[in-house]
Design a protein around this motif. Structure first.
Motif, PDB file in Angstrom:
ATOM      1  N   ILE A 212       0.831  -1.210   0.000  1.00  0.00           N
ATOM      2  CA  ILE A 212       0.000   0.000   0.000  1.00  0.00           C
ATOM      3  C   ILE A 212       0.864   1.258   0.000  1.00  0.00           C
ATOM      4  CG2 ILE A 212      -1.619   1.378   1.410  1.00  0.00           C
ATOM      5  CD1 ILE A 212      -2.906  -1.318   2.251  1.00  0.00           C
ATOM      6  N   ASN A 213       1.963   1.216   0.755  1.00  0.00           N
ATOM      7  CA  ASN A 213       2.804   2.411   0.918  1.00  0.00           C
ATOM      8  C   ASN A 213       3.856   2.594  -0.175  1.00  0.00           C
ATOM      9  OD1 ASN A 213       1.834   3.765   3.327  1.00  0.00           O
ATOM     10  ND2 ASN A 213       2.440   1.933   4.446  1.00  0.00           N
ATOM     11  N   THR A 214       4.169   1.523  -0.903  1.00  0.00           N
ATOM     12  CA  THR A 214       5.225   1.648  -1.920  1.00  0.00           C
ATOM     13  C   THR A 214       4.718   1.472  -3.345  1.00  0.00           C
ATOM     14  OG1 THR A 214       5.804  -0.705  -1.692  1.00  0.00           O
ATOM     15  CG2 THR A 214       7.033   0.864  -0.332  1.00  0.00           C
ATOM     16  N   ALA A 215       3.714   0.608  -3.535  1.00  0.00           N
ATOM     17  CA  ALA A 215       3.213   0.363  -4.894  1.00  0.00           C
ATOM     18  C   ALA A 215       1.707   0.147  -4.862  1.00  0.00           C
ATOM     19  CB  ALA A 215       3.918  -0.853  -5.496  1.00  0.00           C
ATOM     20  N   PRO A 216       0.941   1.161  -4.398  1.00  0.00           N
ATOM     21  CA  PRO A 216      -0.505   0.964  -4.259  1.00  0.00           C
ATOM     22  C   PRO A 216      -1.191   0.786  -5.608  1.00  0.00           C
ATOM     23  CG  PRO A 216       0.062   3.275  -3.950  1.00  0.00           C
ATOM     24  CD  PRO A 216       1.350   2.527  -4.051  1.00  0.00           C
ATOM     25  N   ARG A 217      -2.196  -0.062  -5.640  1.00  0.00           N
ATOM     26  CA  ARG A 217      -2.973  -0.237  -6.871  1.00  0.00           C
ATOM     27  C   ARG A 217      -3.705   1.062  -7.192  1.00  0.00           C
ATOM     28  NH1 ARG A 217      -5.866  -5.009  -6.967  1.00  0.00           N
ATOM     29  NH2 ARG A 217      -4.154  -5.851  -5.741  1.00  0.00           N
ATOM     30  N   ALA A 218      -4.147   1.191  -8.434  1.00  0.00           N
ATOM     31  CA  ALA A 218      -4.749   2.448  -8.903  1.00  0.00           C
ATOM     32  C   ALA A 218      -5.951   2.844  -8.048  1.00  0.00           C
ATOM     33  CB  ALA A 218      -5.166   2.304 -10.374  1.00  0.00           C
ATOM     34  N   GLY A 219      -6.763   1.845  -7.643  1.00  0.00           N
ATOM     35  CA  GLY A 219      -7.953   2.148  -6.844  1.00  0.00           C
ATOM     36  C   GLY A 219      -7.608   2.736  -5.492  1.00  0.00           C
TER      37      GLY A 219
ATOM     38  N   GLN B 185      -6.747  12.369  -1.728  1.00  0.00           N
ATOM     39  CA  GLN B 185      -7.016  13.526  -0.865  1.00  0.00           C
ATOM     40  C   GLN B 185      -6.355  13.408   0.516  1.00  0.00           C
ATOM     41  OE1 GLN B 185      -8.736  16.096  -2.284  1.00  0.00           O
ATOM     42  NE2 GLN B 185      -8.702  14.771  -4.082  1.00  0.00           N
ATOM     43  N   VAL B 186      -5.705  12.258   0.770  1.00  0.00           N
ATOM     44  CA  VAL B 186      -5.120  12.016   2.091  1.00  0.00           C
ATOM     45  C   VAL B 186      -3.656  12.428   2.076  1.00  0.00           C
ATOM     46  CG1 VAL B 186      -4.600  10.273   3.845  1.00  0.00           C
ATOM     47  CG2 VAL B 186      -6.698  10.091   2.485  1.00  0.00           C
ATOM     48  N   LYS B 187      -3.332  13.407   2.894  1.00  0.00           N
ATOM     49  CA  LYS B 187      -1.948  13.903   2.932  1.00  0.00           C
ATOM     50  C   LYS B 187      -1.187  13.200   4.056  1.00  0.00           C
ATOM     51  CE  LYS B 187      -3.040  18.384   0.884  1.00  0.00           C
ATOM     52  NZ  LYS B 187      -4.327  17.946   0.377  1.00  0.00           N
ATOM     53  N   LYS B 188      -0.808  11.960   3.788  1.00  0.00           N
ATOM     54  CA  LYS B 188      -0.045  11.212   4.791  1.00  0.00           C
ATOM     55  C   LYS B 188       0.987  10.365   4.076  1.00  0.00           C
ATOM     56  CE  LYS B 188      -0.558   9.136   9.212  1.00  0.00           C
ATOM     57  NZ  LYS B 188      -1.353   8.479  10.193  1.00  0.00           N
ATOM     58  N   GLU B 189       2.216  10.447   4.543  1.00  0.00           N
ATOM     59  CA  GLU B 189       3.305   9.751   3.846  1.00  0.00           C
ATOM     60  C   GLU B 189       3.215   8.239   3.998  1.00  0.00           C
ATOM     61  OE1 GLU B 189       7.255  11.166   4.546  1.00  0.00           O
ATOM     62  OE2 GLU B 189       6.655  13.259   4.279  1.00  0.00           O
ATOM     63  N   THR B 190       3.029   7.770   5.238  1.00  0.00           N
ATOM     64  CA  THR B 190       3.009   6.331   5.492  1.00  0.00           C
ATOM     65  C   THR B 190       1.709   5.954   6.185  1.00  0.00           C
ATOM     66  OG1 THR B 190       5.408   6.361   5.752  1.00  0.00           O
ATOM     67  CG2 THR B 190       4.263   4.422   6.551  1.00  0.00           C
TER      68      THR B 190
ATOM     69  N   ILE C 143      -2.156   0.467   9.693  1.00  0.00           N
ATOM     70  CA  ILE C 143      -3.372  -0.345   9.572  1.00  0.00           C
ATOM     71  C   ILE C 143      -4.579   0.461  10.041  1.00  0.00           C
ATOM     72  CG2 ILE C 143      -3.423  -1.495  11.841  1.00  0.00           C
ATOM     73  CD1 ILE C 143      -3.732  -3.476   8.618  1.00  0.00           C
ATOM     74  N   THR C 144      -4.390   1.364  11.025  1.00  0.00           N
ATOM     75  CA  THR C 144      -5.475   2.216  11.505  1.00  0.00           C
ATOM     76  C   THR C 144      -5.951   3.155  10.402  1.00  0.00           C
ATOM     77  OG1 THR C 144      -4.531   2.125  13.718  1.00  0.00           O
ATOM     78  CG2 THR C 144      -6.174   3.834  13.328  1.00  0.00           C
ATOM     79  N   ASP C 145      -5.004   3.722   9.646  1.00  0.00           N
ATOM     80  CA  ASP C 145      -5.372   4.585   8.520  1.00  0.00           C
ATOM     81  C   ASP C 145      -6.175   3.809   7.485  1.00  0.00           C
ATOM     82  OD1 ASP C 145      -3.920   6.792   9.561  1.00  0.00           O
ATOM     83  OD2 ASP C 145      -2.068   5.959   8.746  1.00  0.00           O
ATOM     84  N   VAL C 146      -5.754   2.570   7.235  1.00  0.00           N
ATOM     85  CA  VAL C 146      -6.462   1.729   6.266  1.00  0.00           C
ATOM     86  C   VAL C 146      -7.897   1.491   6.740  1.00  0.00           C
ATOM     87  CG1 VAL C 146      -6.563  -0.604   5.292  1.00  0.00           C
ATOM     88  CG2 VAL C 146      -4.384   0.616   5.366  1.00  0.00           C
TER      89      VAL C 146
END
Length: 561
Positions: free
Chosen positions: A250-257, A264-269, A272-275
């Motif tokens: 998710i953090n290095t090669a997220p799928r297009a969806g 719109q989410v301004k977070k670098e990493t 699991i809580t963010d997910v």
């Protein structure tokens, strides 16, 4: 809230582990509490490895499932990938169908309509397969109790492979293969996989049979990590490995969806809580407000611009979902108040007009106000459908098993379940459910609990300690973020309620000349306790606060006494 402090771990084990790992006794204690009491276990915990995943063929019926899918691919059969409409189900369908599409062009997907078909395998879905010359259905996150439906499919010459993780009933469906680690006759070493996790084990087995390495299926782990978080399964053992590598994807090669939903989410990493709080509600919103296939299309889409269009549609559904669950929660609270049901051991409410797609969320919201096992009913066709949610420590699934005389069908887990019943049975069921809970629940469980790992001196909190704690992640059931308790602290004098309605509390906590900023969400009313340099005690987790480019450690308060 009641505070419970975990028993202190064996001092000798703590000392040995602290020495072996060259860490503080605080870190060593937290590890031993989690069953990590040797260098080797600590290595597996801090450095999860794909090599530690179990052999998928240890799961009962895996050989049969792989053989049947290989036969279907070889003979050019049409295959239908079928799944539930929630996050676990839609991610499962996206995972399985996108993998199978790499080896066959005869793959179709199917998500039942929440309103016309309801949960799980449906007769309509089987008829759809029959009408479209489909001989094999792979059902994910459902099917373990679909005895009659599988028998119906068999009559029509349609084979089923079931990939489920819910508890089986007394009978196992007559499918070609039934993959479910919770089967009593299944010796698979890890029992807590989610539905998408069981689906992943199947594609892992298929790839092994094709002579491929584990790396060929790791790109699908972003879907598995999302399902693990959303379905609230323990993040221990194999789930920890799957979640760890899924978050990496998710953090290095997220799928297009995912990229589209996160635009719109301004977070670098992402954690699991963010997910759980960013991706999962949006994926769920499609099945709640429109149709689960929209989520599958988004999760499978390879073109970013097209994914953005799907994501913007889903954003609309999510906004509708928020407004709907808010209004229904208000109505449900009024109903409880009006019927003077505040002294019961359960909350059971019903309105025929409530939106079936959000009653599970409403049940969770009601627990926030009245902390007790809760069911929210609505009308679904000729019957009533309900979502059940429970409080920590109480098995609502077992409670429902004791009410089966009044229930048409039910399924689920310890803390979340769904059921249907005839309208004329509603009052009798409500009385029986109250009786079962009242006679079996430990009354202590009706008071919200703060589980504290250990007391901590404020001087022991250091940046190094926090850096190691971060490596305990991903956090979740079975491996929650450590909660500490410190006694006899004071506020430096600037503590105040903040936010809308002054709902939250912001303060600076000090003891023995050391101080930390603290934030307590929902604790604004506790300002009285900390005023005038009164001494108090806090339960908290550790967090980072970023302000104007400066990052500092802060206490995230869970409760104050």
């Amino acid at each position: 809230m009641r505070w419970t402090i975990a028993p202190a771990p064996d001092r000798e084990k703590v000392t040995e582990l602290a020495h072996a790992l060259n860490v503080s006794s605080v870190i060593a204690s937290l590890l031993v509490q989690r069953g990590i009491d040797s260098f080797e276990k600590a290595k597996q915990f801090f450095r999860p490895s794909l090599e530690d995943l179990h052999d998928p063929f240890l799961m009962k019926d895996m050989e049969l499932a792989v053989h049947r899918i290989e036969k279907a691919i070889e003979e050019g059969e049409n295959i239908l990938v079928y799944g539930d409409y929630d996050v676990d189900g839609t991610t499962s369908v996206a995972l399985m169908s996108s993998y199978l599409e790499t080896v066959s062009d005869r793959i179709a997907t199917y998500i039942p309509d929440r309103y016309s078909e309801g949960y799980g395998v449906s007769y309509q879905g089987i008829d759809y397969a029959s009408d479209n010359d489909i001989n094999l259905i792979i059902a994910l996150d459902c099917g373990i109790k679909a005895i009659d439906k599988i028998a119906y499919a068999n009559e029509k010459g349609i084979d089923f492979i079931i990939c489920d993780h819910h508890r089986p009933g007394h009978e196992i469906p007559e499918a070609v293969a039934v993959l479910d680690p919770k089967r009593e006759d299944c010796n698979y070493p890890y029992k807590e996989l989610c539905g998408c996790g069981v689906g992943f084990k199947l594609i892992q087995a298929l790839s092994v049979r094709r002579g491929a390495s584990i790396e060929t299926v790791t790109p699908y782990l972003d879907l598995v990590a999302t399902a693990i978080g959303a379905d609230i399964v323990p993040i221990t053992g194999e789930n920890r490995i799957l979640a760890f590598y899924g978050l990496q994807v998710i953090n290095t090669a997220p799928r297009a969806g995912f990229r589209a939903m996160l635009s719109q989410v301004k977070k670098e990493t992402l954690t699991i809580t963010d997910v759980v709080f960013t991706l999962a509600p949006r994926i769920n919103a499609a099945g709640r407000m429109k149709h689960g296939l929209y989520a599958v299309y988004l999760l499978k889409e390879k073109e970013y611009d097209t994914a953005l269009q799907f994501a913007s549609e889903i954003e609309v559904y999510n906004s509708e979902r928020k407004a709907t669950d808010h209004s229904i929660t208000e109505e449900a609270l009024l109903q409880i108040d009006k019927n003077s049901e505040k002294d019961r051991f359960t909350t059971v409410v019903y309105d025929e007009h409530w939106h079936k797609g959000v009653i599970g969320i409403v049940a969770s919201r009601l627990i926030e106000t009245y902390y007790r096992p809760t069911l929210v009913f609505t009308k679904s066709g000729e019957k009533l459908a309900a979502s059940a949610r429970s409080v920590k420590g109480f098995d609502v699934y077992n409670a429902l098993e004791n009410c089966t005389d009044h229930i048409e069908q039910f399924g689920g887990h310890k803390y979340a379940a769904g059921l249907t019943l005839k309208e004329e049975k509603y009052e009798a069921f409500k009385a029986k459910f109250e009786e079962v809970v009242a006679t079996t629940i430990d009354k202590q469980l009706l008071i919200p609990e703060v589980s504290i790992d250990m007391p901590l001196d404020i001087e022991e909190i250091t940046p190094k300690m926090y850096r190691i704690l971060r490596q305990f992640a991903p956090f979740g059931p079975g491996n929650m973020a450590p909660v500490f308790m410190t006694n006899d602290v004071i506020d430096t004098g600037y503590g105040k309620p903040v936010g809308a309605d002054e709902k939250h509390l912001k303060c600076t906590i000090a003891k023995n000349g050391k101080q930390f900023g603290a934030i307590g969400f929902g604790l604004g009313k506790h300002h009285e306790i900390i005023k005038n340099r009164q001494r108090f005690k806090v339960a908290y987790t550790l967090d980072e606060n970023e302000w104007n480019g400066n990052v500092s450690l802060q206490l995230k308060l869970k409760d104050i006494k």
